[in-house]
Scaffold this motif. Structure first.
Motif, PDB file in Angstrom:
ATOM      1  N   THR A   6      35.175  45.744  36.513  1.00 27.66           N
ATOM      2  CA  THR A   6      34.972  44.652  35.553  1.00 27.66           C
ATOM      3  C   THR A   6      35.567  43.370  36.137  1.00 27.66           C
ATOM      4  N   GLY A   7      35.146  42.242  35.589  1.00 29.42           N
ATOM      5  CA  GLY A   7      35.644  40.965  36.120  1.00 29.42           C
ATOM      6  C   GLY A   7      35.159  40.733  37.536  1.00 29.42           C
ATOM      7  N   ALA A   8      33.934  41.211  37.841  1.00 33.59           N
ATOM      8  CA  ALA A   8      33.444  41.206  39.229  1.00 33.59           C
ATOM      9  C   ALA A   8      33.213  39.800  39.778  1.00 33.59           C
ATOM     10  N   ALA A   9      33.229  38.779  38.909  1.00 35.05           N
ATOM     11  CA  ALA A   9      33.080  37.407  39.407  1.00 35.05           C
ATOM     12  C   ALA A   9      34.427  36.717  39.609  1.00 35.05           C
ATOM     13  N   GLY A  10      35.510  37.377  39.246  1.00 36.51           N
ATOM     14  CA  GLY A  10      36.847  36.804  39.431  1.00 36.51           C
ATOM     15  C   GLY A  10      37.317  37.010  40.859  1.00 36.51           C
ATOM     16  N   GLN A  11      38.472  36.432  41.214  1.00 37.70           N
ATOM     17  CA  GLN A  11      38.862  36.508  42.632  1.00 37.70           C
ATOM     18  C   GLN A  11      39.199  37.942  43.058  1.00 37.70           C
ATOM     19  N   LEU A  12      39.898  38.708  42.245  1.00 34.76           N
ATOM     20  CA  LEU A  12      40.205  40.095  42.636  1.00 34.76           C
ATOM     21  C   LEU A  12      38.964  40.991  42.484  1.00 34.76           C
ATOM     22  N   ALA A  31      27.632  41.554  32.116  1.00 36.41           N
ATOM     23  CA  ALA A  31      27.354  42.998  32.135  1.00 36.41           C
ATOM     24  C   ALA A  31      28.378  43.797  31.340  1.00 36.41           C
ATOM     25  N   CYS A  32      29.596  43.302  31.250  1.00 33.56           N
ATOM     26  CA  CYS A  32      30.651  43.999  30.489  1.00 33.56           C
ATOM     27  C   CYS A  32      31.607  42.939  29.944  1.00 33.56           C
ATOM     28  N   ASP A  33      31.345  42.544  28.688  1.00 38.52           N
ATOM     29  CA  ASP A  33      32.135  41.478  28.065  1.00 38.52           C
ATOM     30  C   ASP A  33      33.281  42.119  27.279  1.00 38.52           C
ATOM     31  N   LEU A  34      34.487  41.894  27.732  1.00 46.00           N
ATOM     32  CA  LEU A  34      35.641  42.545  27.097  1.00 46.00           C
ATOM     33  C   LEU A  34      35.913  42.007  25.690  1.00 46.00           C
ATOM     34  N   ALA A  35      35.249  40.919  25.331  1.00 47.45           N
ATOM     35  CA  ALA A  35      35.401  40.419  23.962  1.00 47.45           C
ATOM     36  C   ALA A  35      34.498  41.184  22.993  1.00 47.45           C
ATOM     37  N   ASP A  36      33.633  42.055  23.514  1.00 45.65           N
ATOM     38  CA  ASP A  36      32.590  42.683  22.697  1.00 45.65           C
ATOM     39  C   ASP A  36      32.634  44.214  22.872  1.00 45.65           C
ATOM     40  N   ASN A  53      39.700  47.751  36.033  1.00 44.07           N
ATOM     41  CA  ASN A  53      39.591  46.590  35.157  1.00 44.07           C
ATOM     42  C   ASN A  53      40.270  45.393  35.814  1.00 44.07           C
ATOM     43  N   ALA A  54      39.439  44.558  36.459  1.00 43.41           N
ATOM     44  CA  ALA A  54      39.961  43.336  37.095  1.00 43.41           C
ATOM     45  C   ALA A  54      39.657  42.111  36.239  1.00 43.41           C
ATOM     46  N   ALA A  55      39.081  42.339  35.056  1.00 43.16           N
ATOM     47  CA  ALA A  55      38.809  41.216  34.137  1.00 43.16           C
ATOM     48  C   ALA A  55      40.050  40.961  33.296  1.00 43.16           C
ATOM     49  N   ALA A  56      40.276  39.716  32.979  1.00 44.73           N
ATOM     50  CA  ALA A  56      41.403  39.382  32.101  1.00 44.73           C
ATOM     51  C   ALA A  56      41.244  37.956  31.614  1.00 44.73           C
ATOM     52  N   TYR A  57      41.911  37.674  30.524  1.00 42.90           N
ATOM     53  CA  TYR A  57      42.104  36.281  30.100  1.00 42.90           C
ATOM     54  C   TYR A  57      43.286  35.781  30.934  1.00 42.90           C
ATOM     55  N   THR A  58      43.027  34.896  31.887  1.00 39.94           N
ATOM     56  CA  THR A  58      44.070  34.547  32.867  1.00 39.94           C
ATOM     57  C   THR A  58      44.597  33.106  32.740  1.00 39.94           C
ATOM     58  N   GLN A  59      44.150  32.393  31.696  1.00 38.08           N
ATOM     59  CA  GLN A  59      44.625  31.007  31.560  1.00 38.08           C
ATOM     60  C   GLN A  59      45.945  31.007  30.787  1.00 38.08           C
ATOM     61  N   ARG A  72      42.552  40.113  22.421  1.00 36.16           N
ATOM     62  CA  ARG A  72      41.317  40.923  22.400  1.00 36.16           C
ATOM     63  C   ARG A  72      40.957  41.362  23.843  1.00 36.16           C
ATOM     64  N   ILE A  73      41.005  40.405  24.790  1.00 41.43           N
ATOM     65  CA  ILE A  73      40.560  40.692  26.165  1.00 41.43           C
ATOM     66  C   ILE A  73      41.622  41.470  26.942  1.00 41.43           C
ATOM     67  N   ASN A  74      42.878  41.055  26.815  1.00 42.51           N
ATOM     68  CA  ASN A  74      43.926  41.639  27.674  1.00 42.51           C
ATOM     69  C   ASN A  74      44.531  42.925  27.111  1.00 42.51           C
ATOM     70  N   SER A  96      47.737  44.485  36.242  1.00 44.45           N
ATOM     71  CA  SER A  96      48.680  43.758  35.399  1.00 44.45           C
ATOM     72  C   SER A  96      49.498  42.763  36.226  1.00 44.45           C
ATOM     73  N   THR A  97      50.569  42.287  35.664  1.00 45.44           N
ATOM     74  CA  THR A  97      51.203  41.082  36.201  1.00 45.44           C
ATOM     75  C   THR A  97      52.726  41.162  36.263  1.00 45.44           C
ATOM     76  N   ASP A  98      53.296  40.437  37.216  1.00 46.35           N
ATOM     77  CA  ASP A  98      54.753  40.270  37.302  1.00 46.35           C
ATOM     78  C   ASP A  98      55.321  39.575  36.061  1.00 46.35           C
ATOM     79  N   CYS A 146      50.940  39.833  41.713  1.00 45.02           N
ATOM     80  CA  CYS A 146      51.617  38.547  41.520  1.00 45.02           C
ATOM     81  C   CYS A 146      50.954  37.459  42.364  1.00 45.02           C
ATOM     82  N   GLY A 147      50.879  36.253  41.833  1.00 48.86           N
ATOM     83  CA  GLY A 147      50.504  35.062  42.615  1.00 48.86           C
ATOM     84  C   GLY A 147      49.249  35.226  43.458  1.00 48.86           C
ATOM     85  N   LEU A 148      48.145  35.681  42.863  1.00 49.72           N
ATOM     86  CA  LEU A 148      46.949  36.002  43.652  1.00 49.72           C
ATOM     87  C   LEU A 148      46.259  34.744  44.185  1.00 49.72           C
ATOM     88  N   HIS A 149      45.808  34.828  45.431  1.00 51.24           N
ATOM     89  CA  HIS A 149      44.992  33.746  46.000  1.00 51.24           C
ATOM     90  C   HIS A 149      43.942  34.342  46.921  1.00 51.24           C
TER      91      HIS A 149
HETATM   92  N1  LIG Z   1      45.839  35.180  39.410  1.00 49.05           N
HETATM   93  C1  LIG Z   1      47.087  35.582  39.527  1.00 49.05           C
HETATM   94  O1  LIG Z   1      47.931  34.888  40.099  1.00 49.05           O
HETATM   95  C2  LIG Z   1      47.503  36.906  38.938  1.00 49.05           C
HETATM   96  C3  LIG Z   1      48.855  37.285  39.041  1.00 49.05           C
HETATM   97  C4  LIG Z   1      49.246  38.526  38.541  1.00 49.05           C
HETATM   98  C5  LIG Z   1      48.305  39.351  37.961  1.00 49.05           C
HETATM   99  N2  LIG Z   1      47.012  38.940  37.849  1.00 49.05           N
HETATM  100  C6  LIG Z   1      46.067  39.846  37.205  1.00 49.05           C
HETATM  101  O2  LIG Z   1      45.122  40.196  38.187  1.00 49.05           O
HETATM  102  C7  LIG Z   1      43.861  40.437  37.575  1.00 49.05           C
HETATM  103  C8  LIG Z   1      42.786  39.647  38.299  1.00 49.05           C
HETATM  104  O3  LIG Z   1      43.097  38.275  38.201  1.00 49.05           O
HETATM  105  P1  LIG Z   1      42.265  37.170  38.977  1.00 49.05           P
HETATM  106  O4  LIG Z   1      43.240  36.273  39.619  1.00 49.05           O
HETATM  107  O5  LIG Z   1      41.183  37.801  39.780  1.00 49.05           O
HETATM  108  O6  LIG Z   1      41.625  36.392  37.760  1.00 49.05           O
HETATM  109  P2  LIG Z   1      40.333  35.459  37.676  1.00 49.05           P
HETATM  110  O7  LIG Z   1      39.926  34.991  39.011  1.00 49.05           O
HETATM  111  O8  LIG Z   1      40.633  34.487  36.587  1.00 49.05           O
HETATM  112  O9  LIG Z   1      39.229  36.486  37.187  1.00 49.05           O
HETATM  113  C9  LIG Z   1      39.278  37.030  35.903  1.00 49.05           C
HETATM  114  C10 LIG Z   1      37.877  37.467  35.577  1.00 49.05           C
HETATM  115  O10 LIG Z   1      37.916  37.981  34.234  1.00 49.05           O
HETATM  116  C11 LIG Z   1      36.711  37.591  33.654  1.00 49.05           C
HETATM  117  N3  LIG Z   1      36.784  37.560  32.209  1.00 49.05           N
HETATM  118  C12 LIG Z   1      37.426  36.689  31.395  1.00 49.05           C
HETATM  119  N4  LIG Z   1      37.126  36.967  30.109  1.00 49.05           N
HETATM  120  C13 LIG Z   1      36.282  38.032  30.123  1.00 49.05           C
HETATM  121  C14 LIG Z   1      35.616  38.784  29.140  1.00 49.05           C
HETATM  122  N5  LIG Z   1      35.712  38.479  27.848  1.00 49.05           N
HETATM  123  N6  LIG Z   1      34.851  39.817  29.518  1.00 49.05           N
HETATM  124  C15 LIG Z   1      34.687  40.128  30.829  1.00 49.05           C
HETATM  125  N7  LIG Z   1      35.255  39.434  31.825  1.00 49.05           N
HETATM  126  C16 LIG Z   1      36.061  38.403  31.466  1.00 49.05           C
HETATM  127  C17 LIG Z   1      36.429  36.196  34.169  1.00 49.05           C
HETATM  128  O11 LIG Z   1      35.046  36.002  33.991  1.00 49.05           O
HETATM  129  P3  LIG Z   1      34.325  34.602  34.270  1.00 49.05           P
HETATM  130  O12 LIG Z   1      34.191  34.546  35.766  1.00 49.05           O
HETATM  131  O13 LIG Z   1      33.027  34.767  33.579  1.00 49.05           O
HETATM  132  O14 LIG Z   1      35.219  33.558  33.684  1.00 49.05           O
HETATM  133  C18 LIG Z   1      36.854  36.318  35.613  1.00 49.05           C
HETATM  134  O15 LIG Z   1      35.772  36.666  36.437  1.00 49.05           O
HETATM  135  C19 LIG Z   1      44.048  40.108  36.104  1.00 49.05           C
HETATM  136  O16 LIG Z   1      44.322  41.282  35.407  1.00 49.05           O
HETATM  137  C20 LIG Z   1      45.270  39.223  36.086  1.00 49.05           C
HETATM  138  O17 LIG Z   1      45.950  39.310  34.842  1.00 49.05           O
HETATM  139  C21 LIG Z   1      46.601  37.752  38.331  1.00 49.05           C
END
Ligand SMILES: NC(=O)c1ccc[n+]([C@@H]2O[C@H](COP(=O)([O-])OP(=O)(O)OC[C@H]3O[C@@H](n4cnc5c(N)ncnc54)[C@H](OP(=O)(O)O)[C@@H]3O)[C@@H](O)[C@H]2O)c1
Length: 294
Positions: A6-12, A31-36, A53-59, A72-74, A96-98, A146-149
């Motif tokens: 899940t979250g296949a368009a996010g960075q992880l 394809a898989c909306d975690l809000a639904d 599950n790599a999808a999350a509310y990350t803001q 709802r999402i996390n 998950s997260t630090d 932690c601190g993903l890039h």
């Molecule tokens: N980024 C960090 O520094 C960091 C640090 C520690 C842990 N993490 C954890 O690592 C994981 C991956 O993070 P990331 O950095 O890859 O985050 P990201 O780039 O923000 O990607 C998150 C993805 O979740 C998707 N998403 C958001 N709401 C959704 C919903 N309702 N249904 C389905 N997908 C949804 C987003 O979709 P859209 O593309 O459509 O917006 C996005 O593709 C998360 O669990 C995050 O909590 C991240």
């Protein structure tokens, strides 16, 4: 194996799908909306051998205003994923997260998996709730990172600290950067490789003896100021940096002052090495220079 991500368009998520290749079932938000809940349920039709599950509310800051959507999402959605994986008798990997640690200033000992969580703020709290719900799936891995890039991929730009610094480095000649939060910047391809090793390369894991909670980041630690200085040093960008405090920066959500994670439990599995965080910066910048991914 067929592994749903899940979250296949996010960075992880994007990188996990890239490394999995033909084994991936790439599920973006459409394809898989975690809000639904109905959208999550449709996962069953894929009959995956595992779900990551790599999808999350990350803001993190916006979450303070969008508490219910974030929960709802996390959290709630993770409980639904755990139920589905239990029904399918397949493993669930929850990322998950630090930030589950409060990390008061003055601490200098990395957090082990056995240290008690003490999340502060909506994002951190809901991610911790998600961990507890994921743990209800008998075959679960919870991977705190932690601190993903990640470097930009074809047609995609990800939001992360390195990308922001590289952009600001061309726009400004002076930046103020927080110097009182210490953690471990982590390069997404390194973290993705480690996550997949849990699924692929540890047969004892698949027999169910080693599920549980793991910390997976790059090695070492730094403040955001030190991270920025290293990015600009390696990128050969000349810019003046000033150290500021978290309070001076004034973000909406609280952050831990110290959230370095102890990697010993992951390292004891003998999986792929987790390089130093500076190597993650080098690999990221190399991808930017060469226009490649990973
Ligand atoms: N980024 C960090 O520094 C960091 C640090 C520690 C842990 N993490 C954890 O690592 C994981 C991956 O993070 P990331 O950095 O890859 O985050 P990201 O780039 O923000 O990607 C998150 C993805 O979740 C998707 N998403 C958001 N709401 C959704 C919903 N309702 N249904 C389905 N997908 C949804 C987003 O979709 P859209 O593309 O459509 O917006 C996005 O593709 C998360 O669990 C995050 O909590 C991240």
């Amino acid at each position: 194996m067929k592994i749903a991500v899940t979250g296949a368009a996010g960075q992880l998520g994007y990188e996990l799908v890239r490394q999995l290749g033909a084994a991936a079932i790439a599920l973006d938000r459409a394809a898989c909306d975690l809000a639904d809940p109905a959208s999550i349920r449709r996962l069953v039709a894929w009959r995956p051998d595992a779900v990551i599950n790599a999808a999350a509310y990350t803001q993190v800051d916006k979450a303070e205003q969008e508490r219910e959507l974030c929960r709802r999402i996390n959290a709630t959605a993770v409980g639904e994923l755990a139920e589905i994986c239990a029904e399918l008798d397949c493993p669930l990997v929850q990322v998950s997260t630090d930030y589950v640690f409060a990390g008061q200033s003055g601490r200098s000992v990395p957090f082990a998996e056995t240290d008690p969580a003490a999340p502060r703020g909506v994002y951190a709290t809901t991610k911790y709730e998600g961990e507890l719900l994921a743990a209800q799936c008998p075959k679960h891995w919870i991977v705190r990172t932690c601190g993903l890039h990640a470097a930009p991929a074809p047609g995609r730009r990800f939001t992360n600290f390195v990308a922001t610094m590289l952009r600001l480095g061309t726009e400004r000649d002076h930046l103020r950067i927080v110097d009182d939060q210490r953690c471990t910047p982590s390069y997404v391809p390194h973290v993705a490789r480690a996550i997949l090793s849990l699924l692929r390369e540890s047969p004892q894991q698949l027999r169910g003896t080693g599920y549980g909670l793991y910390h997976v980041t790059n090695r070492g630690d730094c403040t955001w100021y030190e991270f920025a200085a290293e990015i600009f040093r390696q990128a050969q960008i000349k810019i003046e940096l000033t150290r500021i405090t978290t309070a001076e920066f004034g973000a909406a959500a609280p952050r831990p002052s110290y959230s370095v994670l102890d990697l010993a439990k992951y390292q004891a599995l003998g999986g792929p090495e987790l390089p130093d965080w500076r190597e993650g910066v080098r690999a990221h910048l190399e991808c930017v220079r060469s226009g490649t991914t990973g």
